[in-house]
Design a protein around this motif. Structure first.
Motif, PDB file in Angstrom:
ATOM      1  N   ILE A   7      72.740  44.820  20.800  1.00 54.08           N
ATOM      2  CA  ILE A   7      73.701  44.060  21.669  1.00 54.08           C
ATOM      3  C   ILE A   7      72.759  42.668  21.860  1.00 54.08           C
ATOM      4  O   ILE A   7      71.460  42.679  22.230  1.00 54.08           O
ATOM      5  N   THR A   8      73.156  41.415  21.536  1.00 50.47           N
ATOM      6  CA  THR A   8      72.440  40.203  21.531  1.00 50.47           C
ATOM      7  C   THR A   8      72.865  39.857  23.103  1.00 50.47           C
ATOM      8  O   THR A   8      74.229  40.030  23.619  1.00 50.47           O
ATOM      9  N   GLY A   9      72.199  38.939  23.598  1.00 49.74           N
ATOM     10  CA  GLY A   9      72.483  38.340  24.928  1.00 49.74           C
ATOM     11  C   GLY A   9      72.158  39.337  25.926  1.00 49.74           C
ATOM     12  O   GLY A   9      72.985  39.646  26.968  1.00 49.74           O
ATOM     13  N   ALA A  10      71.090  40.394  25.506  1.00 52.19           N
ATOM     14  CA  ALA A  10      71.351  41.431  26.460  1.00 52.19           C
ATOM     15  C   ALA A  10      70.446  41.345  27.835  1.00 52.19           C
ATOM     16  O   ALA A  10      70.420  42.323  28.643  1.00 52.19           O
ATOM     17  N   SER A  11      69.796  40.479  27.835  1.00 52.26           N
ATOM     18  CA  SER A  11      68.973  40.313  28.983  1.00 52.26           C
ATOM     19  C   SER A  11      69.546  40.037  30.448  1.00 52.26           C
ATOM     20  O   SER A  11      69.098  40.033  31.603  1.00 52.26           O
ATOM     21  N   ALA A  12      70.874  39.694  30.518  1.00 54.46           N
ATOM     22  CA  ALA A  12      71.634  39.601  31.679  1.00 54.46           C
ATOM     23  C   ALA A  12      73.113  39.484  31.568  1.00 54.46           C
ATOM     24  O   ALA A  12      73.644  39.872  30.390  1.00 54.46           O
ATOM     25  N   GLY A  13      73.768  39.362  32.349  1.00 54.67           N
ATOM     26  CA  GLY A  13      75.362  39.247  32.472  1.00 54.67           C
ATOM     27  C   GLY A  13      75.826  40.686  31.593  1.00 54.67           C
ATOM     28  O   GLY A  13      75.639  41.740  31.754  1.00 54.67           O
ATOM     29  N   ASP A 280      63.893  33.208  31.868  1.00 51.78           N
ATOM     30  CA  ASP A 280      63.334  34.391  32.254  1.00 51.78           C
ATOM     31  C   ASP A 280      62.321  34.870  31.126  1.00 51.78           C
ATOM     32  O   ASP A 280      62.479  35.772  30.641  1.00 51.78           O
ATOM     33  N   ARG A 281      61.147  33.840  30.770  1.00 51.04           N
ATOM     34  CA  ARG A 281      60.544  34.131  29.689  1.00 51.04           C
ATOM     35  C   ARG A 281      58.989  34.450  30.217  1.00 51.04           C
ATOM     36  O   ARG A 281      58.241  35.022  29.259  1.00 51.04           O
ATOM     37  N   ASP A 282      58.809  34.528  31.494  1.00 51.07           N
ATOM     38  CA  ASP A 282      57.567  35.083  32.074  1.00 51.07           C
ATOM     39  C   ASP A 282      57.837  36.294  33.066  1.00 51.07           C
ATOM     40  O   ASP A 282      58.884  36.260  33.753  1.00 51.07           O
ATOM     41  N   PRO A 283      56.637  37.149  33.272  1.00 56.37           N
ATOM     42  CA  PRO A 283      56.823  38.375  34.212  1.00 56.37           C
ATOM     43  C   PRO A 283      57.335  37.776  35.413  1.00 56.37           C
ATOM     44  O   PRO A 283      56.965  36.763  35.713  1.00 56.37           O
ATOM     45  N   GLY A 284      58.374  38.713  35.992  1.00 60.75           N
ATOM     46  CA  GLY A 284      58.881  38.383  37.429  1.00 60.75           C
ATOM     47  C   GLY A 284      59.939  37.221  37.297  1.00 60.75           C
ATOM     48  O   GLY A 284      60.349  37.064  38.552  1.00 60.75           O
ATOM     49  N   GLU A 285      60.640  36.939  36.382  1.00 64.36           N
ATOM     50  CA  GLU A 285      61.589  35.922  36.258  1.00 64.36           C
ATOM     51  C   GLU A 285      63.006  36.519  35.883  1.00 64.36           C
ATOM     52  O   GLU A 285      63.873  35.839  35.693  1.00 64.36           O
ATOM     53  N   ASP A 286      63.075  37.789  35.820  1.00 64.19           N
ATOM     54  CA  ASP A 286      64.160  38.452  35.499  1.00 64.19           C
ATOM     55  C   ASP A 286      65.259  38.317  36.477  1.00 64.19           C
ATOM     56  O   ASP A 286      65.217  38.208  37.880  1.00 64.19           O
ATOM     57  N   ARG A 287      66.496  37.729  36.080  1.00 66.31           N
ATOM     58  CA  ARG A 287      67.625  37.545  36.715  1.00 66.31           C
ATOM     59  C   ARG A 287      68.738  38.556  37.145  1.00 66.31           C
ATOM     60  O   ARG A 287      69.684  38.331  37.908  1.00 66.31           O
ATOM     61  N   GLY A 288      68.435  39.745  36.371  1.00 65.26           N
ATOM     62  CA  GLY A 288      69.546  40.943  36.549  1.00 65.26           C
ATOM     63  C   GLY A 288      70.610  40.549  35.603  1.00 65.26           C
ATOM     64  O   GLY A 288      70.851  39.575  35.099  1.00 65.26           O
ATOM     65  N   ALA A 289      71.848  41.494  35.950  1.00 63.24           N
ATOM     66  CA  ALA A 289      73.097  41.152  35.520  1.00 63.24           C
ATOM     67  C   ALA A 289      74.039  40.463  36.139  1.00 63.24           C
ATOM     68  O   ALA A 289      74.636  39.592  35.678  1.00 63.24           O
ATOM     69  N   HIS A 290      73.962  40.309  37.403  1.00 60.66           N
ATOM     70  CA  HIS A 290      74.849  39.615  38.406  1.00 60.66           C
ATOM     71  C   HIS A 290      74.394  38.296  38.560  1.00 60.66           C
ATOM     72  O   HIS A 290      73.158  38.012  38.812  1.00 60.66           O
ATOM     73  N   GLY A 291      75.330  37.307  38.742  1.00 60.77           N
ATOM     74  CA  GLY A 291      75.063  35.944  39.291  1.00 60.77           C
ATOM     75  C   GLY A 291      74.929  35.825  40.988  1.00 60.77           C
ATOM     76  O   GLY A 291      74.914  36.969  41.436  1.00 60.77           O
TER      77      GLY A 291
END
Length: 339
Positions: A7-13, A280-291
């Protein structure tokens, strides 16, 4: 044997919501994106749900990186069964305020990223004569709107490229399948990190759906890839049919309403965007799936549910046709009132 899914673009949305669904299925899931914080977070989610994750930071605009992802996937998990292209980038601005470098970058990621991923997948699927590729498309790939010319152009290109590829696979008698899942407006983090030159905060054009609705459509398309494309969300069906029947009317309607419909009343976000460098390249910057639009996003779609339950498809198709007709009538009244 578990499925091997890339899955590409797997980090969000949509990509992230799809990865979670495959985790629940117990699949081996290769997670691809530029932002390592988001990738590590979704890998934890996939593992907790019962899947086996493999994190692969990569920029799909680079064909060498796409090839490296495919090679790593097969070294770790074996033959790739499903490849899902979902990575994209965009700029919200009128065409004359998007620079050539920005336009090139959006095209490289949103269109050529799909081409690169498809090429890497096919290099492995064709010799085995099996495998499925799902292109995560958009209603905007058939009906363009203002302020997203580069994104709309890339999504149109994906449709053209995929149709051409499909005919080549048919000519070869290949059992490799390729399909497109056309998406509605989805509540993803892109509206917080996209490059924006509008006066206000960008937003998806309502009705808005949650990423989980889109993910269910993507998984269904992967499981049933014989159809050319799938429409997810009643608004996607209505938009595409209205454009086929009354394109000039829709042009005038979007010229009148398309600017305001893509902006909130809030001031635009400031700081970094993710066009060239991930947020979201550094620890703690994860945005999750939702906006930011959870309060107005739909968690369910009757049209998407009908898609997954063939016995109700006839009813769903009739309702979608009625929705499209009602939408056209509203367009006529709106445009007539503006004249």
């Amino acid at each position: 044997m578990p499925l091997t899914v890339v899955i590409t673009g797997a980090s969000a949305g949509i990509g992230r919501a799809t990865a979670r669904r495959y985790g629940r299925r117990g699949a081996d899931v290769v997670l691809v994106a530029r932002g390592e914080s988001g990738l590590e977070a979704v890998a934890d989610e996939v593992a907790a749900l019962g899947g086996r994750p493999l994190v692969q930071p990569a920029d799909m605009a680079d064909p060498a990186q796409a090839e490296a992802v495919a090679a790593a996937a097969e070294r770790e998990f074996g033959p790739i069964d499903v490849w899902i292209n979902c990575a994209f980038a965009s700029v919200f601005a009128p065409f004359d305020r998007i620079t050539p470098d920005e336009y090139r970058r959006i095209t490289d990621v949103t269109y050529l990223g799909f081409v690169n991923g498809t090429r890497a997948a096919l290099a492995r699927m064709l010799p085995r004569d099996r495998g499925t590729i799902v292109q995560v498309g958009s209603a905007l790939g058939e009906r363009s709107i203002p302020l997203q010319s580069a994104y709309c152009g890339a999504k149109h290109a994906i449709n053209g490229f995929t149709s051409s590829l499909r005919t080549e696979l048919l000519h070869r008698g290949s059992r490799v399948r390729v399909t497109v899942a056309q998406m509605p407006a989805v509540n993803t983090p892109q509206f917080d990190w996209v490059r924006n030159r509008l006066d206000h905060h960008p937003m998806p054009v309502p009705p808005i759906y949650q990423p989980e609705v889109a993910a269910r459509g993507v998984m269904y398309a992967a499981d049933h890839p014989r159809r050319k494309q799938y429409y997810v969300g009643a608004s996607t069906v209505a938009t595409i049919w209205a454009n086929r029947l009354f394109p000039a009317l829709l042009d005038r309607y979007l010229a009148r309403t398309g600017y305001d419909a893509q902006q909130t009343t809030a001031v635009p976000p400031t700081g970094e965007d993710n066009l060239f460098t991930p947020i979201d390249r550094d620890p703690g910057e994860d945005r999750g799936a939702h906006g930011a639009f959870d309060d107005s996003a739909h968690a369910h779609s009757w049209q998407e549910a009908a898609l997954r339950h063939p016995a109700t498809m006839a009813v769903g198709a009739g309702a979608a046709a009625c929705a499209a007709l009602a939408g056209v009538r509203r367009l006529r009244r709106t445009v007539k009132g503006a004249c």
